[in-house]
Design a protein around this motif. Sequence first.
Motif, mmCIF file in Angstrom:
data_model
loop_
_atom_site.group_PDB
_atom_site.id
_atom_site.type_symbol
_atom_site.label_atom_id
_atom_site.label_comp_id
_atom_site.label_asym_id
_atom_site.label_seq_id
_atom_site.Cartn_x
_atom_site.Cartn_y
_atom_site.Cartn_z
ATOM 1 N N ARG A 172 0.230 -1.149 -19.469
ATOM 2 C CA ARG A 172 -0.831 -1.611 -18.559
ATOM 3 C C ARG A 172 -0.578 -3.052 -18.093
ATOM 4 N NH1 ARG A 172 -3.708 0.278 -22.822
ATOM 5 N NH2 ARG A 172 -4.627 -1.755 -23.216
ATOM 6 N N GLN A 179 0.818 -1.216 0.000
ATOM 7 C CA GLN A 179 0.000 0.000 0.000
ATOM 8 C C GLN A 179 0.850 1.264 0.000
ATOM 9 O OE1 GLN A 179 -2.371 -0.873 3.466
ATOM 10 N NE2 GLN A 179 -4.132 -1.557 2.252
ATOM 11 N N ASP A 238 1.539 -4.595 -10.586
ATOM 12 C CA ASP A 238 0.684 -3.428 -10.421
ATOM 13 C C ASP A 238 0.129 -3.468 -8.993
ATOM 14 O OD1 ASP A 238 -1.327 -1.347 -11.898
ATOM 15 O OD2 ASP A 238 -2.392 -2.583 -10.443
ATOM 16 N N ARG A 239 0.224 -2.361 -8.288
ATOM 17 C CA ARG A 239 -0.188 -2.344 -6.875
ATOM 18 C C ARG A 239 -1.649 -2.739 -6.689
ATOM 19 N NH1 ARG A 239 0.163 3.418 -4.551
ATOM 20 N NH2 ARG A 239 -1.652 3.588 -5.931
ATOM 21 N N ALA A 240 -2.550 -2.178 -7.484
ATOM 22 C CA ALA A 240 -3.966 -2.492 -7.334
ATOM 23 C C ALA A 240 -4.239 -3.968 -7.620
ATOM 24 C CB ALA A 240 -4.798 -1.604 -8.255
ATOM 25 N N GLY A 249 4.547 2.802 -4.933
ATOM 26 C CA GLY A 249 3.967 3.517 -6.054
ATOM 27 C C GLY A 249 3.070 2.601 -6.862
ATOM 28 N N THR A 250 2.804 2.963 -8.104
ATOM 29 C CA THR A 250 1.860 2.182 -8.914
ATOM 30 C C THR A 250 2.358 0.770 -9.203
ATOM 31 O OG1 THR A 250 2.834 3.054 -10.958
ATOM 32 C CG2 THR A 250 0.950 4.243 -10.016
ATOM 33 N N HIS A 251 3.685 0.569 -9.263
ATOM 34 C CA HIS A 251 4.264 -0.743 -9.528
ATOM 35 C C HIS A 251 5.452 -0.967 -8.591
ATOM 36 C CE1 HIS A 251 2.081 0.010 -13.277
ATOM 37 N NE2 HIS A 251 2.062 -1.301 -13.461
ATOM 38 N N SER A 254 3.996 0.437 -16.758
ATOM 39 C CA SER A 254 2.999 1.512 -16.727
ATOM 40 C C SER A 254 2.448 1.795 -18.116
ATOM 41 C CB SER A 254 3.625 2.779 -16.137
ATOM 42 O OG SER A 254 4.103 2.562 -14.831
ATOM 43 N N SER A 276 -6.116 -5.667 -18.977
ATOM 44 C CA SER A 276 -4.850 -5.951 -18.302
ATOM 45 C C SER A 276 -3.918 -6.756 -19.202
ATOM 46 C CB SER A 276 -5.096 -6.722 -17.009
ATOM 47 O OG SER A 276 -5.824 -5.952 -16.079
#
Length: 334
Positions: free
Chosen positions: A125, A93, A205-207, A96-98, A122, A239
Amino acid sequence: MDVLIKSFFRPYYLARCLYSLKRFMKGRYRAHVLDDGTPGRYLEKIRVLFPDVLITHAEQHTQKCAAIDRHLTQGAEFDAHTLPIALWTQAVQSCGTHFLMLEEDSWLVGDVDADELLHYASDQRVVCLKLGWNNNPRVGGRTENKAGSLFQLITERPLVTQRTAARLLLANRWVRAAAARLGGPLERARLSFYPLYSVSSAVFDRAYWLDVWHQAPDRVNENAQLLRALEWLRAHPESQYARLSEERVHTSFITTSYGRLRVFPFDMLRLNYWLNEAWLEGRLDACAGLPGDFDVAALKEIVAAAGDPRCRVEDWEAWMAHFRALHRAVGSEV
C-alpha cells in the motif's frame, strides 16, 4: 508499468533518460514522454532512436515552441512558464494503479525491475516509492532499515501535522521566507514534509498523485503539493511511503529547463539550444559518462565554440556553483 517522463527543450537529456531505461530497466514497462515545448525536429530524432516510445504534446506545445524561437532569434523575453498539468493528469489517469514518474534530466544508474516495483508498491500500500532523493536524508526520510532488503519503508512523518499550523508553515509567505532565511526549527519542520512527497523519480499510486495535484496552480509551487500530501495522509492513514535501499535515479545539477537565477547575466534557454544542436548534429553523445552525468568539460567546449555573449562559459560556471550551493544548503549531495 507506465513510465512517464516530463520533457521541455532538453532532448539531449531526454535521450539520455531513455537510453538509461533501455540499459537498466527490467521487466514490463512502457515509456511515455510528456512534452511541453521541444521543437519537432528534435523530437523526430527521439522517435527514430526510440520508436517504441510514445510522445504526447501539451496543449500549449506550439505556443511554447514559438516563444522559444522568438527568444532565441529576437531576444524576446520568454514568459511561457505555465505547467502542463492537464497533460500530466490525462497521462496519469490512463495509467494502471501505479506508475513511475521521471523528468528528462534524470536517469537510471542501476538495475531496477518494473514488475518488482509494482508488486511491492501494491502489496505494501505504498503511495510514494522513491528511487532517487539526491542522497538527502531530509527528503529520503528515516526508514525501518531492513538489512539486505531492496525496499525500505519510511517511518518518518512531518514534525507538524495539525492542519492550521501546517498551512501557516507552508502557505504563509512571511513564515516561508523566515524559514528559508533563518533555517533552524522552522526550515527543519518544512523539510520534514518531503518524506511524504516527491516531484519525480518515484513510483506513485495513481489515486494519490491525482489527489496531490488536484486543482494545483499552473506555476511551480511545491508547498501546495506538500499540503495536499499531508491532507492525503490524514484521510488515508493506512498509506505507506518507501524508498529503495540505494538510489537508482540521479538528477542533473548542471542545467535546468529554462529557469534563470536573477543574479547572473546568463541565458539558460540559449545554453540548452547549443547543447540541443550539438546532440542533433551528432557532436554530443547522450550516453557519454553513464551512469554518471555528462562531462562538464566536454559541454564547456561546445558552449565556448558557440561564442554566444549571452551564454558564456564563465557565467555558466557561476550559475552552476550557486545552483549547487542552494541544494547543498538543504542537505542534498550534488
